[in-house]
Design an enzyme around this catalytic site. Structure first.
Site: not given
Length: 533
Positions: A21, A24, A113, A116, A348
Site C-alpha cells: 500500500c 507502507c 497490502c 501491513c 482482629d
C-alpha cells in the site's frame, strides 16, 4: 518539506509491484512527515504513480509540501560509506524508467497490502474511527484526554522483515545504502493517521501520559501458517503457555527473527512478501481507565466484624467486613470493575478501632467516573456512615498512588496505642499492678503467634512496649493502656502464648493472665491529611 528522491524510485517500483500500500511504501522510503500519511489512500497511490512516470531529466525529486516535525526514527541523510556506493563521478546509478505497462502504475487501491495486511488501509478510514468512538462513548467513561494503543498480528513482523530484505537486496544491487532503523515503524505511522481523527471525533486531545486508554487488538487468520517456519528453524523461541491460544506471540516471533539467519529466512519466506488471502480483523476495541485511589480513616465499633471478608475453606464465617462496608459505596459511585483494599495494619475481628481511626486506602480498578469534588466526596463519606452503625469513616479523599507509600511506612515505624481489659486467676490489689506504670521501653521477643502461624512465617520478632498505665477495676480485673511499637502482638503480650512471647503480663505479675477485650485507641500515622468538617 518531505520528498521522494530519485534514489527512492526503485523502492517505490519494487513495493508497488509486490502489492504494497502507498503508506507502507512511504514507510520504507523513510518518509517522516506525519501529515503526508493522513492524505487519502487513493491520492497517495496517484502521487506515487505520478512519481514513477516522472522523468529524471525533468526534476531530481518530486516534493510534497507539508509542515511537520521529522519522524523520531528517521535518519534524514543517507551517506555512502565508500566510493563503491556511487558511480565514479558521484552520481546515483541509472534506475529503471517507468512506462505505461508497469504493474505498479496499474495497482488496485482495493488490494490488501502485503506488508501491513490492511491496517494502513481499511483501518485508517472514517468508518473504522467512528466504530472505535462509538465503542468509547457507549462505555460511558469520564476522560479529558486519551492514549491510543494497538496490538498487531505477530506475522506483521515477519512480513516487514521480508519487505525490508527485498528492498535491501534491490538497493544493494544499485549500490545504495539502507538501514533497517531508518524505516518508519507501522505502529507509529498508524498513530499519526488515527490520532487526529480520534481527537476530533471524541473532542479531547491524544496524550501519551493520559490514564484513559483506547486500545485496538488486530488479529489475522493466517498468523500460525505464516509463522510456522520460524518454529521449525528456532524451536527454542516458542514455548506453549497456559493463557495463550497460540505459541506464535509477538515477542516469540521477534525473538525468532533476531535469531534466524538471513539466508534461512530467504529460503522459507518470499521477499518481498506475497499478497495475503485475508484482511486483518479488529478483534477487540477496549477502553480502560487508570486506577483511582481513595484514602481515609475508619473506626470499627463492632467486636464481631473482620477487617476483610472472613472465608475459610470456601465458607463465609461472617456476613460482612470493614472492607466491604466501605468499598461497596465507592464501587457504585466510581463505577469501577474491582478494588484493592489496604490499611495501616489490621485489627482482629473482636477488636474495636477507636480514636481518630485507622488509615486505609482503596484502589479502584478501571473506574468509569473519576472526577469528584471535595463536596461530592463528603457526601459519599456521609452515605457510608449512614449505612452502618458498625463503622464510620473520616477524611475521605482522592490521593495519588505515590501517597499511599506514606501509609505503609507507618506499619513498622510508627506507634500504636491500645486499651486492654485483663483478667487474672489470682486476686490482685492496686499495689500489685502499680509497678507496670514505671516500666519504659520494655523489649519483647515474640515468636510468631500460634493463631497466625498458618499465614505468617515462623520467626522471632523484637518489639517494644514504650509505656504502660494500669487502671485497677477489681480483684481479678484491670485495664492496661499501652503505647507500643507497630506490629506488636498485644494479646500474646498479655497471656504469653504458651511462652512464645517473653516477657508477658502473666510472667511480670507471676500469675495467669488473659485478655478479655482489646481496643485500638490510636494509630499514629500522620496520613491521610485531616480534612475540615
Amino acid at each position: 518539506m518531505s520528498s521522494l528522491a530519485e534514489k527512492d524510485r526503485p523502492i517505490v517500483q519494487l513495493l508497488l509491484d509486490a502489492g504494497t500500500c502507498p503508506r507502507c511504501v512511504l514507510r520504507f522510503c523513510c518518509v517522516g512527515s506525519q501529515t503526508l500519511y493522513r492524505h487519502p489512500h487513493k491520492d497517495l497511490l496517484k502521487d506515487l504513480q505520478e512519481f514513477l512516470k516522472s522523468s529524471k531529466e525533468e526534476e531530481d525529486t518530486v516534493c510534497l509540501d507539508v509542515a511537520d516535525p521529522p519522524c523520531k526514527r528517521l535518519r534524514l541523510e543517507h551517506r555512502a560509506e565508500g566510493a563503491d556506493d556511487l558511480k565514479h563521478n558521484g552520481a546515483i546509478p541509472q534506475l529503471p524508467s517507468a512506462h505505461q505497462g508497469n504493474p505498479a502504475l496499474e495497482s488496485s487501491p482495493g488490494k490488501v497490502c502485503n506488508v501491513c495486511l490492511g491496517i494502513l488501509q481499511e483501518f485508517c478510514e472514517a468508518d473504522f474511527v467512528k466504530k472505535v468512538c462509538q465503542k468509547v462513548n457507549s462505555a460511558d467513561y469520564q476522560f479529558t484526554s486519551f492514549v491510543f494503543s494497538v496490538s498487531l498480528p505477530p506475522q506483521l513482523s515477519v512480513r516487514e522483515r521480508a519487505a525490508w530484505l527485498g528492498v535491501k537486496q534491490q538497493m544493494r544491487n544499485l549500490g545504495l545504502p539502507l538501514a533497517k532503523d531508518d524505516i518508519v515503524q507501522l505502529k507509529e505511522a498508524y498513530k499519526w493517521i488515527i490520532h487526529p481523527q480520534l481527537s476530533e471525533e471524541l473532542g479531547v486531545p491524544a496524550d501519551g501520559k493520559s490514564l484513559f486508554e483506547v486500545s485496538v487488538v488486530f488479529a489475522h487468520p493466517e498468523t500460525d501458517e505464516e509463522c510456522h517456519f520460524l518454529a521449525t528453524a528456532c524451536p527454542d523461541c516458542f514455548k506453549p503457555a497456559k493463557n495463550k491460544q497460540s505459541v506464535f506471540t509477538r515477542m516469540a516471533v521477534i525473538k525468532a527473527l533476531e535469531k534466524i539467519k538471513e539466508e534461512d529466512f530467504l529460503k522459507h519466506f518470499p521477499c518481498p512478501p506475497s499478497s495475503p488471502k485475508n484482511l486483518c480483523d479488529a478483534l477487540e476495541i477496549q477502553c480502560t481507565n487508570g486506577a483511582v485511589f481513595v484514602a481515609g480513616r475508619y473506626n470499627k465499633y463492632s467486636r464481631n466484624l473482620p477487617q476483610t471478608p472472613w472465608i475459610i475453606d470456601g465458607e463465609r464465617k461472617l456476613e460482612s467486613s470493614v472492607e466491604e462496608l466501605i468499598s461497596e459505596h465507592l464501587m457504585a459511585e466510581f463505577k469501577a470493575d474491582s478494588f484493592n483494599f489496604s490499611s495501616s495494619g489490621r485489627e482482629d475481628v473482636d477488636v474495636r478501632t477507636l480514636g481518630n481511626g485507622r488509615p486505609f486506602a482503596i484502589e479502584l480498578v478501571n473506574p468509569r467516573r473519576v472526577r469528584f469534588s471535595a463536596e461530592q466526596m463528603k457526601k459519599l463519606q456521609q452515605a457510608i456512615n449512614d449505612s452502618s452503625d458498625k463503622i464510620q469513616v473520616r477524611d475521605l479523599q482522592l490521593v495519588t498512588r505515590e501517597a499511599i507509600g506514606r501509609m505503609k511506612e507507618g506499619e513498622e515505624e510508627k506507634t500504636k496505642t491500645y486499651s486492654a481489659l485483663i483478667w487474672t486467676d489470682k486476686a490482685i490489689q492496686r499495689e500489685d499492678i502499680a509497678f507496670l506504670d514505671d516500666i519504659k521501653e520494655l523489649k519483647l521477643d515474640q515468636k510468631t503467634p500460634l493463631r497466625v502461624l498458618h499465614r505468617r512465617p515462623l520467626a522471632v520478632r523484637c518489639r517494644l512496649i514504650h509505656t504502660m498505665k494500669s487502671e485497677y477495676i477489681d480483684e481479678h480485673h484491670f485495664r492496661l493502656h499501652l503505647k507500643t511499637q507497630a506490629g506488636t502482638y498485644i494479646k500474646e503480650f498479655v497471656h504469653g502464648d504458651f511462652g512464645r512471647t517473653k516477657p508477658n503480663i502473666g510472667s511480670l505479675l507471676n500469675r495467669t493472665a488473659d485478655i478479655l477485650e482489646l481496643d485500638v485507641e490510636s494509630v499514629d500515622v500522620d496520613w491521610p491529611p485531616t480534612l475540615a468538617d
